[in-house]
Design a protein around this motif. Structure first.
Motif, PDB file in Angstrom:
ATOM      1  N   PHE B 389       0.679  -0.697  -0.062  1.00  0.00           N
ATOM      2  CA  PHE B 389      -0.089   0.083  -0.032  1.00  0.00           C
ATOM      3  C   PHE B 389       1.004   1.213  -0.441  1.00  0.00           C
ATOM      4  N   PHE B 390       1.755   1.834   1.089  1.00  0.00           N
ATOM      5  CA  PHE B 390       2.568   2.724   1.022  1.00  0.00           C
ATOM      6  C   PHE B 390       3.302   2.842  -0.563  1.00  0.00           C
ATOM      7  N   LYS B 391       4.439   1.855  -0.454  1.00  0.00           N
ATOM      8  CA  LYS B 391       5.153   1.844  -0.805  1.00  0.00           C
ATOM      9  C   LYS B 391       4.169   2.418  -2.526  1.00  0.00           C
ATOM     10  N   ALA B 392       3.706   1.385  -3.042  1.00  0.00           N
ATOM     11  CA  ALA B 392       2.626   1.783  -4.119  1.00  0.00           C
ATOM     12  C   ALA B 392       2.308   2.749  -4.283  1.00  0.00           C
ATOM     13  N   CYS B 393       1.795   3.980  -3.279  1.00  0.00           N
ATOM     14  CA  CYS B 393       1.209   5.156  -3.062  1.00  0.00           C
ATOM     15  C   CYS B 393       2.698   6.000  -3.417  1.00  0.00           C
ATOM     16  N   MET B 394       3.292   6.181  -2.551  1.00  0.00           N
ATOM     17  CA  MET B 394       4.667   6.769  -2.958  1.00  0.00           C
ATOM     18  C   MET B 394       5.007   6.332  -4.341  1.00  0.00           C
ATOM     19  N   PHE B 395       4.904   5.578  -5.068  1.00  0.00           N
ATOM     20  CA  PHE B 395       5.721   5.813  -6.391  1.00  0.00           C
ATOM     21  C   PHE B 395       4.629   5.868  -7.654  1.00  0.00           C
ATOM     22  N   LEU B 396       3.555   5.792  -7.229  1.00  0.00           N
ATOM     23  CA  LEU B 396       2.402   6.720  -7.753  1.00  0.00           C
ATOM     24  C   LEU B 396       2.650   8.012  -7.821  1.00  0.00           C
ATOM     25  N   GLY B 397       2.578   8.606  -6.471  1.00  0.00           N
ATOM     26  CA  GLY B 397       2.246   9.901  -6.226  1.00  0.00           C
ATOM     27  C   GLY B 397       3.957  10.589  -7.356  1.00  0.00           C
ATOM     28  N   TRP B 568      -5.326  10.780  -9.379  1.00  0.00           N
ATOM     29  CA  TRP B 568      -5.229  10.650  -7.824  1.00  0.00           C
ATOM     30  C   TRP B 568      -5.768  10.049  -7.359  1.00  0.00           C
ATOM     31  N   VAL B 569      -7.021   8.936  -7.992  1.00  0.00           N
ATOM     32  CA  VAL B 569      -7.838   8.279  -7.606  1.00  0.00           C
ATOM     33  C   VAL B 569      -7.282   7.360  -7.009  1.00  0.00           C
ATOM     34  N   PRO B 570      -6.313   6.449  -7.688  1.00  0.00           N
ATOM     35  CA  PRO B 570      -5.718   5.397  -6.537  1.00  0.00           C
ATOM     36  C   PRO B 570      -4.898   6.225  -5.498  1.00  0.00           C
ATOM     37  N   LEU B 571      -4.315   7.567  -6.402  1.00  0.00           N
ATOM     38  CA  LEU B 571      -3.148   7.235  -4.971  1.00  0.00           C
ATOM     39  C   LEU B 571      -4.648   7.678  -3.930  1.00  0.00           C
ATOM     40  N   ALA B 572      -4.870   8.203  -3.945  1.00  0.00           N
ATOM     41  CA  ALA B 572      -6.041   8.243  -2.570  1.00  0.00           C
ATOM     42  C   ALA B 572      -6.170   7.213  -1.699  1.00  0.00           C
ATOM     43  N   VAL B 573      -7.043   6.077  -2.381  1.00  0.00           N
ATOM     44  CA  VAL B 573      -7.227   4.775  -1.858  1.00  0.00           C
ATOM     45  C   VAL B 573      -5.690   3.903  -1.805  1.00  0.00           C
ATOM     46  N   LEU B 574      -5.323   4.183  -2.229  1.00  0.00           N
ATOM     47  CA  LEU B 574      -3.519   3.571  -1.595  1.00  0.00           C
ATOM     48  C   LEU B 574      -3.187   4.173  -0.593  1.00  0.00           C
TER      49      LEU B 574
END
Lengths: 105, 860, 213
Positions: B389-397, B568-574
């Motif tokens: 969760f958090f690493k994917a969120c960071m990479f996508l960010g 940003w929606v995937p970012l928000a979910v993650l």
């Protein structure tokens, strides 16, 4: 002396000498016509030997018949060979066998 | 729900086939027809396939939940077809089927893979929208999900290996997606080759498991796992090291002595080698930072959330095998801890945002292996989920940030450089807040998911250890082998390294966070309503390197834009999951949903894992230490980068330039490999190139051709084309033939019979040959020295007698030739001894029988 | 010293002398005459060997046809029939060496045979009709009829062949205009540029050898 001409070995020696002369003539002379004649000499030598052996073994006449056919073939061969010599002369204006080196490397 | 359970019984759970094959279908259709279908159709197909797979995974998850009650682990199996049928030496057969199964562990993992995968697919639809090979990207992504699902849901090691190789392949394809640039293609190649080195370990493990446990699917391995507790003789350098005899007394036998390891240790180490390749541990981690050359969604999906965790999954899946060898588990834990610290140290000095995240991934993977290595399987697996969760969120960010930077700075390296960023929180609020959630998780802000999972790993590192299954083992002869016992100091050492790494993680992640989102924007001068100058560039020239501005004139550009909703929606979910998913498993607050869910799967392994004395009392102390690490690390980073604007860091770099350069160059490990490993291969290749040039091309080709041409030149002299020349040569040949016929040859065939003593000679015939013998070796020819026609002679010899027989041959021309033959009759052999070779074989045979491994049998 | 001995000696001397004349004469017409003498000598020897038919055939065919053919060709060739005086004799050493080598071989063979201790056997009495026309005729038309017919065919083929070879081409040799080198290789000079130029005559060749490159 009384034995000359009645022993097959003598005829064989004579034929051998004739054959040698014919072969040496073929190897040494450059003239194509003389080479052909040397070939005829060799054939005659062989004929002589065949007939001589046939005289030694008289059960049948194979030697003489063989010689007969050699004569026939030799005649045909000379005819064709001389035709070739003529064609060659037309090409090269010469009858020296040295000139016939088209198949050289 | 009942309808689904009725439709899909537990032993023929066809939904699994659907889950696995749907992404494959998407990949196939997009791959073959993608170009013609157009972007909307391709993305619709890819997304819907992923969504359906996710939905089916959710359904499966709930069915599993209902089926699993109590201690027994629920398992749904779907058998596809029979793949191999191996025949054992005793006639029995081993079946290897293509089958998929799901239990609590793989069900959770499948949820993560399909869920996070779906979100990243959605993100990619927008991120890669202007790329000309859009359809190829989504094809590869779907193919990757398919391979990952095969890996997770496989019921046996071969099927898992198919998925393992598949994700390796897709990783190669996706890292080198923009393969026109050599750098990207080389990175893809490096990933694949390094993976391959690890795969060798996995193959060796498969062979060993097949031999010892008699099967390769999870149930067979489980049934036969006891057989792994057998000693294996290993000669590390061979049985006769050539130079060892030169060493002083005693060394030679020590070097050539066999070492004993248990088969379980060998299997564990081999499996870990495979995991080290796939999950980027020391020493095979070098591919992961280079893999950042691929598009950011790839980094998010493959190198953060799913593929790199396949190693952890493998060890969790075979947990009941791993715990049989505390030595291997110790190696896993130590390697994980060291990797974590090593990678964290490199991340301190990096400027590229993606590289920092890559090293952070390697470091967090080290944590997961640390957790698994000490026996805390569910803790390590929980970290897998939170990390996803958090690493994917960071990479996508990070991808979102790079997307914004790329609008003006087209150079790939410059658009990812943190020194060109700053203050982006004003312009990209969604990205900022989701990134904050992920940052909080990774640094361990209390209450976030990362806090709970990391804290648990640290606690377990100190308190958990693997018991030795049996104290001693016999070595097949008279000696006994003592097994490895978990050292008492190992727990504290691992904890210390882990805590230090947590501090370092907090520091460099805060550095990244502040450097990207706070302060002044350093990329370009922001001009309102900025227009693109004359030649319009699309966002998709990832291959162009020019910065498009005149040096000296400050770069001007637009406001960095926020990303579209697909991003940003995937970012928000993650981000939401990163912040709050930790509450699934917060032992502090006595919420242990994840543990209870995974407990039946790890039941067999948990029996071998124990906690040290007084573990319960340490919880709060370690909690405090973890919070302290977070506070110190992020506080220091905040002070240096936000308050002091980075000046202390600058002065540190200036004070120790050499050290900083070393850390910035990733401790020059890649250069080390290049020098010694690749250098060795290069030297070998150069030797072969030399051999090819000088031996094959020169000696074998040119010299032999030269010899042939010389002989050709020589022979050409007689090729005059004139009949007279040929006739002359014929005469020479005639001479040779004549000579051959004229000279006599004295030959005879020997027939010797040593036992009876009768030897006979048969002379060879020829033209007019007559023969003369001398049998009794008196120097005079027999039969009054007359030549006769007798061709056969025989003689009797006494024991140990020698005789020389002479033969003279005369041909019709009176020429003669002589030849002598030697006969010796040896004394008969009455000793009855066998030959020396047979005598030597007996001890070797006995030794071989001794070394033969006992057949796998039930051990009490 | 019977008639037979003398006859044998005369005939063999004739044969040998003729052979020497054939191979050693400078002029080809003398070689032809030498061949004729040899043939006559051989025919005489045939008579001694009870091969009357063969002797007749020898004279008719060899002396009457083959030697005549030779003479015709020498006549056709004219002065070119002899050895060229201007041309350089190439490889003289090789030729004479080969001839000498063969002579040596022959003498060696004779020596070996003489050493071999064979006992010479005198001719036995030949049956009547041995070598007569009837005997050979009976053979030729009896058991040897197939070779006889084949020889006939051979002679016809030889005639046709000789005519075909010696006739020459009446038409002018035209330049081969084939496109591909392969086709040109099969009917024409190898290189297109050779097709245009005629071969140099003997005079031109001599001039080139003397003065040119």
């Amino acid at each position: 002396m009384s034995s000359l001409g009645y022993f097959v070995e003598q005829y064989v020696m004579l034929a051998g000498a004739l054959f040698t002369l014919g072969c040496v003539g073929f190897l040494v002379r450059r003239n194509v016509l003389v080479q052909l004649m040397s070939i005829e000499l060799m054939l005659n030598a062989v004929n002589l030997m065949l007939v001589a052996f046939n005289r030694q073994h008289t059960a049948d006449l194979n030697g003489q018949v063989f010689a007969f056919f050699i004569i026939a073939v030799a005649a045909a061969e000379v005819a064709v060979g001389l035709a070739i010599v003529l064609a060659f002369y037309r090409l090269k204006s010469s009858v020296q066998s040295d000139e016939a080196d088209q198949l050289r490397h | 729900m009942q309808a689904i359970e009725a439709l899909f019984p537990a032993n023929n759970y066809t939904l699994l086939a659907f889950i696995v094959l749907l992404p494959l279908l998407g990949a196939a259709v997009n791959g073959i027809f993608g170009k013609r279908l157009g972007k909307e159709a391709v993305s619709l197909l890819a997304l819907s396939v992923m969504f359906i797979a996710f939905a089916l995974a959710v359904v499966t998850f709930f069915s599993l939940g209902r089926a699993q009650e109590g201690e027994e682990a629920a398992r749904f199996i779907w058998k596809g077809w029979e793949w191999f049928r191996l025949t054992r030496a005793d006639g029995g057969s081993i079946m290897l089927d293509v089958a998929f199964s799901v239990d609590a562990l793989s069900g959770t993992m499948a949820l993560v893979v399909t869920g996070v995968g779906f979100l990243i697919h959605l993100y990619s639809v927008s991120y890669m929208a202007e790329d000309p090979s859009f359809h190829r990207f989504l094809t590869y992504l779907n193919l990757f999900i398919f391979s990952m699902l095969v890996l997770i849901l496989g019921d046996s090691l071969p099927v898992l290996f198919v998925g393992w190789e598949g994700v390796g392949l897709c990783s190669y394809l996706l890292i080198g997606f923009w393969f026109e640039d050599d750098k990207n293609a080389a990175a893809g190649k490096k990933a694949f080759v390094t993976n391959r080195i690890g795969d060798f370990g996995l193959l060796v493990a498969m062979g060993l498991l097949l031999y010892y446990t008699g099967g390769l699917d999870w149930s067979s391995i489980g049934n036969g796992a006891k057989n792994l507790l057998q000693p294996v003789q290993v000669w590390p350098l061979g049985t006769h090291v050539p130079a060892a005899s030169l060493l002083p007394q005693g060394w030679e036998s020590w070097i050539n002595m066999p070492r004993y390891v248990s088969a379980a240790t060998l299997v564990g180490l081999a499996l870990f080698l495979g995991c080290a390749g796939k999950s980027a541990q020391l020493p095979l981690y070098v591919w992961l930072p280079d893999a950042m050359a691929g598009p950011t969604p790839v980094s998010a999906l493959i190198h953060a959330a799913t593929m790199v965790t396949a190693g952890v999954y493998l060890l969790c899946r075979l947990s009941f095998v791993m715990v049989l060898s505390p030595a291997a588990m110790a190696v896993v834990a130590v390697t994980g801890a060291l990797t974590a610290m090593f990678a964290a140290s490199i991340a301190f000095a990096q400027h590229d945002i993606k590289k920092v995240l890559a090293y952070s991934t390697v470091s967090q993977l080290g944590y997961m292996f640390l957790g698994v290595g000490v026996g805390a399987f569910s803790a390590g697996f929980f970290h897998v989920i939170t990390h996803a969760f958090f690493k994917a969120c960071m990479f996508l960010g990070a991808g979102s940030v790079i997307h914004a930077m790329h609008a003006r700075i087209h150079d790939t390296d410059a658009s990812q450089d943190m020194r060109n960023m700053g203050g982006l929180r004003k312009y990209m609020p969604y990205t900022f807040w989701t990134f904050t959630a992920a940052w909080a998780a990774i640094v361990g802000l209390p209450g976030t998911s990362g806090f709970f999972s990391k804290d648990e790993i640290l606690l377990k590192a100190y308190t958990s250890f693997v018991k030795t299954p049996i104290a001693t083992m016999s070595d097949g002869g008279s000696g006994t082998i003592t097994m490895f016992v978990w050292p008492t100091w190992l727990g504290s050492a691992l904890y210390a390294i882990g805590l230090l790494t947590a501090l370092m993680t907090a520091f460099y992640m805060t550095r990244l966070y502040i450097g990207t989102f706070f302060g002044e924007f350093k990329g370009w001068k922001i001009v309102k309503n900025w227009q693109e100058p004359e030649h319009a560039h699309g966002h998709d020239d990832h291959t162009h390197g020019h910065a498009h501005h005149v040096p000296g004139v400050p770069l001007e550009g637009p406001i960095p834009h926020e990303s579209p909703w697909q991003m940003w929606v995937p970012l928000a979910v993650l981000g939401f999951l990163a912040a709050f998913a930790g509450w699934l498993n917060a032992p502090l607050f006595h919420i242990e949903l994840m543990h209870q869910w995974l407990e039946p799967v790890f039941a067999k392994a948990s029996g071998a894992v124990e906690l040290i004395e007084g573990a319960e009392h340490l919880e709060f102390a370690f909690l405090g230490a973890a919070i302290a690490a977070f506070a110190i690390g992020s506080g220091a980073a905040y002070w240096i980068y936000a308050l002091q604007k980075g000046k202390p860091a600058q002065s540190f770099v200036e004070a120790m330039p050499g050290f900083h350069a070393l850390v910035f160059d990733k401790w020059r490990v890649d250069e080390l490999y290049d020098e010694y490993v690749i250098g060795a291969v290069d030297s070998l290749a150069e030797f072969f190139a030399w051999a090819d040039k000088w031996i094959v091309d020169f000696l074998l080709a040119r010299v032999s051709a030269f010899l042939v041409s010389i002989s050709g030149t020589a022979l050409r002299f007689i090729q005059t084309g004139r009949v007279q020349t040929y006739a002359a040569i014929m005469v020479l040949g005639l001479g040779g033939v004549g000579w051959f016929f004229v000279t006599p040859r004295a030959e005879a065939k020997l027939d010797s019979n040593d036992e009876s003593g009768i030897y006979s000679l048969t002379a060879a015939p020829g033209l007019g040959y007559s023969y003369r013998w001398d049998l009794n070796n008196d120097g005079k020819w027999d039969d009054k020295e007359k030549f006769g026609s007798r061709t056969q002679q025989s003689l009797n010899l006494a024991v140990k007698e020698n005789r020389t027989v002479r033969l003279e041959v005369k041909n019709a021309f009176g020429r003669t030739a002589v030849r002598s033959f030697n006969f010796a009759r040896p004394a008969p052999d009455r000793s009855g001894a066998t030959s020396r070779l047979d005598g030597d074989a007996a001890p070797v045979r006995r030794a071989l029988e001794q070394r033969q491994l006992p057949k796998p049998q039930e051990m009490k | 010293m019977t008639v037979g001995n003398v006859f044998f000696v005369v005939a063999s001397v004739l044969a040998l002398f003729g052979a020497l004349m054939t191979i050693a004469s400078r002029s080809p017409i003398r070689s032809a005459v030498g061949l004729l003498i040899t043939i006559v000598g051989i025919a005489a020897l045939f008579l001694m060997l009870n091969a009357q038919f063969l002797a007749a055939i020898q004279l008719i065919v060899y002396a009457g046809a083959v030697v005549v053919l030779f003479v015709f060709v020498i006549m056709l060739l004219g002065p070119d029939a002899g050895d060229g005086e201007g041309t350089v004799a190439r490889a003289r050493l090789a030729r004479y060496g080969a001839g000498a080598f063969f002579l040596l071989l022959s003498l060696g063979a004779a020596h070996l045979v003489s050493r071999s201790g064979l006992t010479p056997t005198r001719f036995k009495f030949a049956p009547a009709g041995h070598g007569s026309v009837e005997a050979i005729g009976r053979l030729l038309y009896g058991s040897e009829v197939i070779p006889f017919e084949l020889a006939t065919a051979l002679l016809i083929v030889a005639v046709v062949g000789a005519i075909a070879v010696a006739r020459g081409k009446p038409h002018v040799r035209r330049e081969s205009r084939s496109a591909s080198p392969t086709a040109r290789m099969f009917h024409g000079p190898l290189m297109a540029r050779d097709a245009q130029r005629p071969l140099p005559t003997k005079a031109e060749r001599a001039a080139k050898a003397a003065g040119g490159v």
